[in-house]
Design a protein around this motif. Sequence first.
Motif, PDB file in Angstrom:
ATOM      1  N   LYS A   1     -24.414 -14.851  88.814  1.00 18.27           N
ATOM      2  CA  LYS A   1     -25.075 -15.167  87.544  1.00 18.27           C
ATOM      3  C   LYS A   1     -24.059 -15.411  86.438  1.00 18.27           C
ATOM      4  CE  LYS A   1     -28.662 -13.593  84.355  1.00 18.27           C
ATOM      5  NZ  LYS A   1     -29.666 -12.532  84.040  1.00 18.27           N
ATOM      6  N   ALA A   2     -22.978 -14.641  86.414  1.00 16.42           N
ATOM      7  CA  ALA A   2     -21.906 -14.829  85.435  1.00 16.42           C
ATOM      8  C   ALA A   2     -20.657 -15.298  86.173  1.00 16.42           C
ATOM      9  CB  ALA A   2     -21.628 -13.529  84.687  1.00 16.42           C
TER      10      ALA A   2
ATOM     11  N   LEU B   1     -16.608 -15.217  80.682  1.00 11.08           N
ATOM     12  CA  LEU B   1     -17.682 -15.393  81.647  1.00 11.08           C
ATOM     13  C   LEU B   1     -18.801 -16.215  81.015  1.00 11.08           C
ATOM     14  CD1 LEU B   1     -17.872 -11.856  83.297  1.00 11.08           C
ATOM     15  CD2 LEU B   1     -17.018 -13.968  84.332  1.00 11.08           C
ATOM     16  N   TYR B   2     -19.325 -17.138  81.792  1.00  7.55           N
ATOM     17  CA  TYR B   2     -20.394 -18.024  81.335  1.00  7.55           C
ATOM     18  C   TYR B   2     -21.614 -17.857  82.232  1.00  7.55           C
ATOM     19  CZ  TYR B   2     -16.841 -20.499  78.562  1.00  7.55           C
ATOM     20  OH  TYR B   2     -15.856 -20.828  77.658  1.00  7.55           O
ATOM     21  N   GLN B   3     -22.728 -18.403  81.762  1.00  6.30           N
ATOM     22  CA  GLN B   3     -23.923 -18.476  82.578  1.00  6.30           C
ATOM     23  C   GLN B   3     -24.599 -19.828  82.346  1.00  6.30           C
ATOM     24  OE1 GLN B   3     -26.319 -15.184  81.292  1.00  6.30           O
ATOM     25  NE2 GLN B   3     -26.867 -16.095  79.323  1.00  6.30           N
TER      26      GLN B   3
ATOM     27  N   GLU C   1     -13.900 -11.690  82.538  1.00  5.79           N
ATOM     28  CA  GLU C   1     -13.624 -11.322  83.924  1.00  5.79           C
ATOM     29  C   GLU C   1     -12.597 -10.198  83.939  1.00  5.79           C
ATOM     30  OE1 GLU C   1     -12.732 -13.669  88.071  1.00  5.79           O
ATOM     31  OE2 GLU C   1     -11.571 -14.238  86.302  1.00  5.79           O
TER      32      GLU C   1
ATOM     33  N   GLU D   1     -21.619 -18.876  76.818  1.00  6.80           N
ATOM     34  CA  GLU D   1     -20.824 -17.664  76.976  1.00  6.80           C
ATOM     35  C   GLU D   1     -21.735 -16.444  77.077  1.00  6.80           C
ATOM     36  OE1 GLU D   1     -17.851 -17.244  73.991  1.00  6.80           O
ATOM     37  OE2 GLU D   1     -17.156 -19.331  74.144  1.00  6.80           O
ATOM     38  N   THR D   2     -21.326 -15.497  77.901  1.00  2.00           N
ATOM     39  CA  THR D   2     -22.090 -14.252  78.029  1.00  2.00           C
ATOM     40  C   THR D   2     -21.585 -13.176  77.074  1.00  2.00           C
ATOM     41  OG1 THR D   2     -20.629 -13.342  79.731  1.00  2.00           O
ATOM     42  CG2 THR D   2     -22.469 -14.737  80.472  1.00  2.00           C
TER      43      THR D   2
END
Length: 285
Positions: free
Chosen positions: A210-211, A261-263, A251, A246-247
Amino acid sequence: MTYQTLCPTDLITVLMTLGHEAPHVALLRHDQNTPTFEESHHSLQQSLCHWAETLTHCPIGYMEQLYTFSSFPMQGAIPHIHITYLALSPSHPHACHGSLYQHFPWEDRRSETGNAQLAQFITAIEQWATHHPDRQSRIAPAFGLYDLPWDDTRVLERYELLWESGLVPRTLPTAHTTPHGDDRRLLATALSRLRARIRYSPAVFELLPKAFTLLQLQQAIETLSGRFMHKPNFRRLVLHQNLVEETGAYERFTAGRPAKLYQFRPAAMASCYLGSAFLPIEAAH
């Protein structure tokens, strides 16, 4: 009175996951373990998806009907019908057929071994097509000959031409084959479909956690297409199309500066055109 013989039919799910260097696949044969059809399942696909998840313990985020094949176990026998589905999961099942590039090494353009084998095949298949205009017209788009570009989605066309010309066998180079020897054609169809899907749909995100980092997304596209991407241009394309967000997390356990980390953005579902990256931003060799 005319009697009709019903053809034996089986259901096959081609479960695709991402390995470190290649797409991995598991063939789930429903003729051996019949899925349970429950009242809550409103379609055959929903029942097969539930059965495959139960069997492999892998969550399936995407599933679609792939193709319907027919085969003849022996001369004069009635045909067998194989209804196949393509499923994608971010998890890796324990039992699988391994790397798809083990079965189609020439499809991995990142590999020196694969490129060397492809060059040998091209030389041989051009000789096979000599003095046959119809063959030449078929091999040109399939193998990117005579100034035509390489199209990574033509996996099935390349395999069928290589088989027709006698350069590769129909059966897989492993013990995992059906009595009909159609597995290699089935896997070529699945890889063709998946490579096409990642051009105009968010299918690639169903194979990622997911991320993820932008590097992980790039590596996923490279793994599926068998080609290297130009890193800065790839990132510009992804961010310009607002495909991800962006979340707020980074990482962990990485050397150097932590990566964001992206989603995937669900709002980008209708405008996901990562395939436009294939030729404009392919990395130079």
